[in-house]
Design an enzyme around this catalytic site. Structure first.
Site, PDB file in Angstrom:
ATOM      1  N   HIS A 411      27.794  49.143  82.770  1.00 17.88           N
ATOM      2  CA  HIS A 411      26.431  49.661  82.929  1.00 17.88           C
ATOM      3  C   HIS A 411      26.389  50.845  83.884  1.00 17.88           C
ATOM      4  CE1 HIS A 411      21.955  49.057  83.282  1.00 17.88           C
ATOM      5  NE2 HIS A 411      22.181  49.668  84.442  1.00 17.88           N
ATOM      6  N   GLU A 412      26.946  50.656  85.080  1.00 15.78           N
ATOM      7  CA  GLU A 412      26.862  51.712  86.095  1.00 15.78           C
ATOM      8  C   GLU A 412      27.662  52.949  85.701  1.00 15.78           C
ATOM      9  OE1 GLU A 412      24.697  51.663  88.332  1.00 15.78           O
ATOM     10  OE2 GLU A 412      24.132  49.571  88.086  1.00 15.78           O
ATOM     11  N   HIS A 415      25.634  55.172  83.568  1.00 26.84           N
ATOM     12  CA  HIS A 415      24.849  56.077  84.413  1.00 26.84           C
ATOM     13  C   HIS A 415      25.702  57.256  84.878  1.00 26.84           C
ATOM     14  CE1 HIS A 415      21.188  53.792  84.802  1.00 26.84           C
ATOM     15  NE2 HIS A 415      21.766  52.756  85.369  1.00 26.84           N
ATOM     16  N   HIS A 418      26.317  59.807  82.265  1.00 27.11           N
ATOM     17  CA  HIS A 418      25.084  60.557  82.008  1.00 27.11           C
ATOM     18  C   HIS A 418      24.998  61.745  82.971  1.00 27.11           C
ATOM     19  CE1 HIS A 418      20.418  60.274  81.333  1.00 27.11           C
ATOM     20  NE2 HIS A 418      20.911  61.422  80.931  1.00 27.11           N
TER      21      HIS A 418
END
Length: 625
Positions: A411-412, A415, A418
């Site tokens: 998940h991180e 980020h 991105h």
């Protein structure tokens, strides 16, 4: 890329889940675990002295901003000079704040680091005050002249979205005196969140609990690590030991959160918004319908959530399902993972995103962009900070070896990538993206990981575990975050009506939602009234109207992950275009251009349908046992 890094990337990408599975039954080599687990902040500043020198340099430069006051509307060149100066100082100060913030969060007990972070925060507030006249002056220039300036000066293109957005928000922009006052007020209005963070992470004395002869400190990390214990009696004891701590601070945390709410309502009224929700959504032009449609569709989908809980009760062999049972996997986790194995599994899961994407993730793993080691005083939870535009993102988490930690890692790093993609494609002025988009790539990574684990399960138990993990991802990220969003909306609206909001009242509001979402009245999940204080455990509530974007994002992520996972390269390109867009347009429109309208029921209903399909598979496995 260096040869060593290329070799590491190739090795990580080549590692299979089968190899990772056998590793649990063989002695771990030093090489298998020799991956960076603590970040290297020297890319930001060589040492504290360098940081302090830059802080002083920025502080000395702030007074020069006064020279631009009254000149923004003179001509295109004057406007460009002022905006470039503002951008330069913002970029430098962001890097300064990233360094101090990461140091402070690494160990919240170190007073010197907290003081340093406060200095950075103070400087940010001073910059806000020094540039408070920008918005009023831009609004006064007007749409027609701004358009003329943009046509005359090509270098203003990087400031286009900021200028057009500022004009759109003119109705919510005060005069120069008013803007300066609000900028000065930002520091005291941030204090409830700061106070809560220190109280919850550093000052609360946590109890210990003996589990199978081992004494466990039941702080926030200890709670997360033990709440999914296979023994129902143990996990109930974990809940009944942990939650009384927050109950004991219910009044104090209630007063702290109420102060946060008052500050939010104050800001909304000061800027002429009809509500706190409108004030939160307004700066990014996100329709109110997105938030309210999400809450409505989550409530409409509760029968599917209750079906999941009933299926869980059956698979776990429970006579009665309690709130302390919701985190336990429906099958025994096949193993624990080292950090290196978690990184390898993540790289396998995200392969549908392409080789280049995987190489970027592996590069971050190798170059110590992450602090993953659990330690006393470390900020709880996980986050990515990508604000240091000229450097790279940083990830904080506390890796505990469970599958949840593997999923958090994926998940991180969604980020982080991105930020990498946006920073490459955009100038500093439009690289920073809105939260509305931020949670889509992170959750897409989680779903690709879950889909990969399901597809590669070798036994019935592994299949059940993998399916339950994806179902838990949907429960926790869609339904749970939608419940949080409904709590926030209820609390803010109560404050706006002038109602008294004590800790006890907030617990009552949250308990009502907890019971409704979990079907307490229908006998689905039994909710002990003690657990109504869970609202006091959620730090995101101090970042108003943040959490709803987890729920909207997993709905979008399900769409992207399913299509990309099936090899839809055109969809993958639209997905990457969305990430590369950064903050160059309204986030709602950026997502809409990628093919999704988040103000309609369709994305949320599709996610609920996906959850039903996963349960169909799980029930089929159970029927064929």
């Amino acid at each position: 890329m260096s040869r060593a890094l290329a070799a590491l990337t190739a090795a990580l990408l080549a590692t299979t889940v089968a190899q990772a599975a056998t590793a649990s039954n063989t002695p771990k080599t030093a090489a298998a675990d020799s991956v960076p687990a603590v970040w290297n902040l020297k890319a930001l500043f060589a040492d504290q002295a360098a940081w302090e020198a830059e802080r002083k340099a920025i502080a000395a430069e702030l007074p020069s901003l006064a020279a631009y006051k009254g000149t923004l509307g003179r001509d295109a060149a004057s406007l460009l000079a002022a905006l470039d100066k503002q951008s330069s100082l913002h970029m430098r100060l962001a890097r300064l704040a990233v360094y101090s913030g990461l140091n402070a969060d690494e160990d919240t007990r170190v007073a010197a680091n907290q003081a340093q972070d406060q200095l950075a925060s103070n400087l940010q507030n001073e910059l806000g005050e020094a540039t408070a006249y920008f918005s009023p002056e831009i609004a006064a220039i007007g749409k027609e002249r701004i358009a003329a300036f943009l046509a005359q000066e090509p270098k203003l293109a990087k400031h286009r979205y900021y200028l057009e957005n500022t004009l759109r928000l003119a109705a919510h922009t005060l005069d120069q005196k008013g803007e300066a006052l609000l900028a000065a007020a930002s520091a005291p209005l941030q204090q409830p969140g700061n106070i809560y963070g220190l109280l919850a992470n550093a000052d609360i004395p946590w109890p210990s609990l003996t589990i199978r002869g081992k004494k466990v400190l039941l702080d926030q990390e200890g709670y997360v690590a033990n709440r999914d214990d296979r023994d129902p009696a143990v996990r109930k004891k974990v809940f009944d030991t942990f939650w009384p701590v927050f109950k004991a601070y219910e009044r104090t945390i209630g007063a702290t959160y109420a102060a946060n709410l008052r500050g939010t309502v104050f800001n909304a009224k000061a800027r002429n918004y009809p509500s706190s929700l409108a004030a939160a959504l307004g700066p990014y032009n996100t329709p109110d319908a997105v938030y309210r449609t999400l809450v409505a569709e989550a409530n409409a989908g509760l029968p599917t959530l209750h079906r999941y809980f009933n299926l869980s009760k059956k698979l776990l062999g429970l006579k009665e399902m309690r709130y302390s049972d919701v985190y336990v996997p429906l099958a025994k986790p096949p193993r624990k993972y080292s950090l290196a194995e978690a990184e390898q599994l993540t790289l396998q899961g995200i392969k549908p995103l392409g080789e280049a994407y995987g190489q970027d993730v592996a590069k971050g793993f190798a170059e110590a962009w992450m602090h993953a080691t659990p330690q006393r005083g470390k900020r709880s939870g996980a986050y990515m900070n990508g604000a240091a535009y000229e450097v790279h993102p940083f990830v904080l988490m506390s890796f505990n070896g469970g599958y949840d930690s593997v999923s958090t890692l994926a998940h991180e790093w969604g980020h982080a990538m991105h930020s990498v993609l946006a920073n490459r494609a955009q100038p500093y002025e439009t690289a920073d993206y809105a939260l509305f988009i931020a949670e889509i790539p992170s959750t897409t990574n989680e779903m690709l990981l879950a889909d990969y684990v399901i597809a590669n399960a070798k036994t019935r138990e592994e299949k059940i575990f993998a399916l339950s993990q994806e179902l838990e991802l949907l429960r926790g990220t869609f339904f749970r975050q939608a419940m949080f969003a409904e709590f926030e909306l209820t609390a803010h609206e109560a404050m706006e009506k002038g109602e008294a909001l004590t800790g006890e009242r907030l617990t009552a509001i949250y308990l009502d939602l907890l019971k409704r979402y979990h079907g307490d009245a229908k006998g689905v999940v039994k909710i002990d009234p003690l657990y109504g204080v869970e609202w006091a455990y959620i730090p995101h509530f101090y970042n108003d109207f943040y959490v709803f974007q987890y729920a909207t994002s997993i709905s979008a992520a399900a769409y992207f992950a399913e299509g990309i996972g099936k090899g839809d390269t055109a969809l993958r390109e639209r997905y990457f275009d969305m990430l590369k867009a950064g903050g160059s347009n309204d986030p709602y429109l950026i997502v809409k251009q990628a093919g999704l309208d988040m103000a309609t029921p369709a994305p949320y209903r599709a996610l609920v349908k996906r959850m039903d399909h996963l349960m169909d598979q799980l029930e089929a496995i159970e029927a064929g046992k």
